[in-house]
Design an enzyme around this catalytic site. Structure first.
Site, PDB file in Angstrom:
ATOM      1  N   SER A  31       0.828  -1.218   0.000  1.00 22.42           N
ATOM      2  CA  SER A  31       0.000   0.000   0.000  1.00 22.42           C
ATOM      3  C   SER A  31       0.857   1.260   0.000  1.00 22.42           C
ATOM      4  CB  SER A  31      -0.927   0.017   1.220  1.00 22.42           C
ATOM      5  OG  SER A  31      -0.175  -0.134   2.411  1.00 22.42           O
ATOM      6  N   THR A 163     -40.212  27.128  -9.493  1.00 22.32           N
ATOM      7  CA  THR A 163     -40.491  25.783  -9.006  1.00 22.32           C
ATOM      8  C   THR A 163     -40.761  25.003 -10.289  1.00 22.32           C
ATOM      9  OG1 THR A 163     -42.852  26.230  -8.787  1.00 22.32           O
ATOM     10  CG2 THR A 163     -41.520  26.562  -6.815  1.00 22.32           C
ATOM     11  N   HIS A 164     -40.340  23.775 -10.336  1.00 15.29           N
ATOM     12  CA  HIS A 164     -40.432  22.965 -11.569  1.00 15.29           C
ATOM     13  C   HIS A 164     -39.693  23.649 -12.726  1.00 15.29           C
ATOM     14  CE1 HIS A 164     -43.780  20.885  -9.465  1.00 15.29           C
ATOM     15  NE2 HIS A 164     -44.072  22.118  -9.075  1.00 15.29           N
ATOM     16  N   SER A 285     -13.990  27.027 -27.105  1.00 17.62           N
ATOM     17  CA  SER A 285     -14.156  25.842 -27.944  1.00 17.62           C
ATOM     18  C   SER A 285     -13.112  25.884 -29.041  1.00 17.62           C
ATOM     19  CB  SER A 285     -15.555  25.854 -28.555  1.00 17.62           C
ATOM     20  OG  SER A 285     -15.580  25.115 -29.754  1.00 17.62           O
ATOM     21  N   LYS A 291     -17.686  30.696 -28.270  1.00 23.43           N
ATOM     22  CA  LYS A 291     -18.013  30.004 -27.023  1.00 23.43           C
ATOM     23  C   LYS A 291     -17.196  30.433 -25.819  1.00 23.43           C
ATOM     24  CE  LYS A 291     -19.975  26.212 -27.012  1.00 23.43           C
ATOM     25  NZ  LYS A 291     -21.222  25.773 -26.468  1.00 23.43           N
ATOM     26  N   ASN A 293     -17.299  28.565 -22.261  1.00 22.97           N
ATOM     27  CA  ASN A 293     -17.978  27.467 -21.571  1.00 22.97           C
ATOM     28  C   ASN A 293     -17.740  27.485 -20.056  1.00 22.97           C
ATOM     29  OD1 ASN A 293     -18.947  26.448 -24.005  1.00 22.97           O
ATOM     30  ND2 ASN A 293     -17.069  25.274 -24.348  1.00 22.97           N
ATOM     31  N   GLU A 298     -19.378  22.867 -14.527  1.00 22.29           N
ATOM     32  CA  GLU A 298     -19.768  21.584 -15.148  1.00 22.29           C
ATOM     33  C   GLU A 298     -18.965  20.434 -14.550  1.00 22.29           C
ATOM     34  OE1 GLU A 298     -20.565  21.696 -19.688  1.00 22.29           O
ATOM     35  OE2 GLU A 298     -19.239  23.373 -19.251  1.00 22.29           O
TER      36      GLU A 298
HETATM   37  N1  ARG Z   1      -1.824  -1.167   5.128  1.00 24.86           N
HETATM   38  C1  ARG Z   1      -2.717  -1.586   6.164  1.00 24.86           C
HETATM   39  C2  ARG Z   1      -4.034  -0.819   6.023  1.00 24.86           C
HETATM   40  O1  ARG Z   1      -4.094   0.082   5.283  1.00 24.86           O
HETATM   41  C3  ARG Z   1      -2.102  -1.285   7.478  1.00 24.86           C
HETATM   42  C4  ARG Z   1      -2.459  -2.259   8.561  1.00 24.86           C
HETATM   43  C5  ARG Z   1      -1.919  -3.580   8.203  1.00 24.86           C
HETATM   44  N2  ARG Z   1      -2.079  -4.549   9.232  1.00 24.86           N
HETATM   45  C6  ARG Z   1      -1.868  -5.829   9.020  1.00 24.86           C
HETATM   46  N3  ARG Z   1      -2.013  -6.622   9.999  1.00 24.86           N
HETATM   47  N4  ARG Z   1      -1.582  -6.286   7.836  1.00 24.86           N
HETATM   48  O2  ARG Z   1      -5.012  -1.141   6.654  1.00 24.86           O
END
Ligand code: ARG
Length: 467
Positions: A31, A163-164, A285, A291, A293, A298
């Site tokens: 992660s 309204t509407h 554009s 234009k 825009n 948006e």
């Molecule tokens: N990367 C993990 C998370 O985002 C952190 C906790 C991980 N804990 C574990 N026991 N693998 O939740």
């Protein structure tokens, strides 16, 4: 076999493993590529934890000092973009811990005493959420200030209220802006309320059951400016309600911004031409030279989809998870970070855009004068002269039908003609049929009269001053 582990590719958790992790699994479970943005909260939490371990006598003063110094150096290195993040070390926590041990040796290996990545990530995420809520609330306040200013400037500018999306009654532009102020005010309140549930400390819950060490959870909680420690360790490591609540609060805010965006898009069209946005907030554009825009509103209207999608992802990630921590929760980071950044951008854009809105007063007033916007005023007039409301409604319906046939505005129908519909109509009717007369007549708390707009603006200023 080549995947027998060697010292080189040993994991921080690798003691019981015979083989090394498959490169696919390493990539799939890591992660760090997205949770490294939590580094400052991770370090803040680790410093608090280390100091607590020192206070209760688990670490020596010297060890604590080494850890704190090491973490501070790492923090600087990361901020200067000199830190090397490694996927093999999986996440922000193990990258930092491993760098700490490389730097200070033995003491670094003691930091994780009485702690788990489970309470660590829950703590990091709450610190992150808290600071993001504070930033969001500041942006909301700036946006609200811009709305107040515009409302004050345009307190007596008249446009058709719908309204509407059909002309209903004349309203003041200031009143319309203060309607947005109210929505934003509820959003602000919801973020503040969510903050209370965010601001609890999971630290000390360890993996799930707490720890055998004599830790001081109040100390870490106070040091990290949490209100109090979470009361149940199982809940503390697995709870992501605060993430979901933040997302749902954000989704409702985006609903409001998408509504406002829709109005701005309509109002800037040639057909409405009620307002003008600054060139700096529009684009052209590549083929149609005329234009201009309204891309920013948006896009904000469209960005509702990202935020609502993130909210759906978050609530789905939590659904059916058994206690306590599960790896599913790693999936909460990307949607959360994305929705927070999106919301901050959209709020920033709105603050800027609203301060630069130019009102085309004539076009608004002209539009309000069409569509018989003061028909209700005529009905109210008749009621005040003794007609029942239902009869008055019927009479005015006939007047409108006549005006459509004759292509007249209500103010253009002569008095002797009006008297044929209702004999109690007198000369004074013409004041109440004007747009000005109509908005000034709605002069009660919450009404659209210019005087009430200025009162609302005043109340709003007082409210914001108290924040
Ligand atoms: N990367 C993990 C998370 O985002 C952190 C906790 C991980 N804990 C574990 N026991 N693998 O939740």
């Amino acid at each position: 076999m080549s995947n027998k582990k060697s010292d080189k590719n040993k994991k921080l958790w690798g003691g019981r493993f015979e083989e090394t992790t498959s490169p696919f699994v390493e990539r799939f479970t890591a992660s760090v590529s997205f949770d490294n943005c939590l580094y400052q909260y991770d370090i803040e939490g680790s410093v608090a934890h280390a100091k607590m371990l020192g206070k209760v006598g688990i670490l020596t003063e010297g060890e604590v000092a080494d850890i704190v110094r090491g973490l501070e150096e790492i923090q600087e290195e990361i901020a200067d973009q000199k830190f090397h993040w490694s996927t093999e070390l999986e996440d922000v926590h193990m990258n930092i811990e491993s760098a700490l041990t490389d730097r200070i040796g033995e003491a670094g290996k003691k930091l994780h005493t009485g702690r788990s990545r489970n309470d660590q990530i829950a703590t990091d995420l709450r610190l992150y959420a808290r600071s993001q809520i504070d930033e969001i609330c500041e942006l909301i306040t700036k946006f609200q200030k811009a709305l107040i200013e515009l409302a004050e400037k345009e307190a007596s500018t008249i446009l058709p209220g719908f309204t509407h999306l059909q002309t209903a009654q004349p309203v003041t532009f200031g009143h319309h802006m203060m309607a947005w102020f109210e929505m934003l005010n509820r959003d602000f309140g919801r973020f503040q309320d969510c903050r209370k549930r965010v601001n609890r400390s999971p630290l000390g819950s360890a993996a799930l059951a707490g720890t055998t060490f004599p830790i001081d959870r109040n100390y870490t909680s106070e040091r990290l400016r949490f209100d109090s420690p979470c009361a149940n360790s199982l809940d503390a490591v697995s709870d992501r309600d605060f993430v979901i609540e933040l997302a749902s609060t954000g989704t409702l805010l985006m609903t409001h911004l998408s509504r406002f965006s829709e109005e701005i898009v309509l109002w800037t069209s040639t057909q409405f031409n009620f307002i003008e946005l600054p060139d700096s907030f529009c684009t052209g554009s590549s083929i149609m030279p005329q234009k201009k825009n309204p891309d920013v509103p948006e896009l904000i209207r469209g960005k509702f989809g990202r935020v609502a999608g993130a909210h759906t992802a978050l609530i789905s990630i939590m659904k059916s998870q058994p206690l306590a921590y599960n790896k599913d929760n790693q999936e909460d980071k990307e949607p959360l970070f994305d929705l927070i950044e999106t919301i901050k951008d959209c709020l920033y854009a709105y603050g800027q855009m609203v301060s630069a809105i130019k009102c085309n007063r004539d076009a608004m007033e002209n539009a309000a004068s069409k569509g018989f916007a003061t028909a209700t005023d005529l009905a109210d007039y008749l009621v005040k002269k003794g007609t029942s409301f239902r009869d008055a409604h019927e009479i005015v319906g006939n007047v409108v039908s006549y005006a459509i046939r004759e292509q007249l505005l209500l103010t253009e129908i002569p008095l002797d003609k009006l008297i044929q519909f209702a004999p109690n109509i007198e000369q004074d009717v013409f004041t109440i049929l004007t747009l000005d007369g109509s908005v000034h007549a709605r002069n009660h708390f919450g009404g659209t009269s210019p005087e009430q707009v200025l009162n609302a603006v005043n109340d709003a200023k007082i409210l914001l001053d108290q924040r």
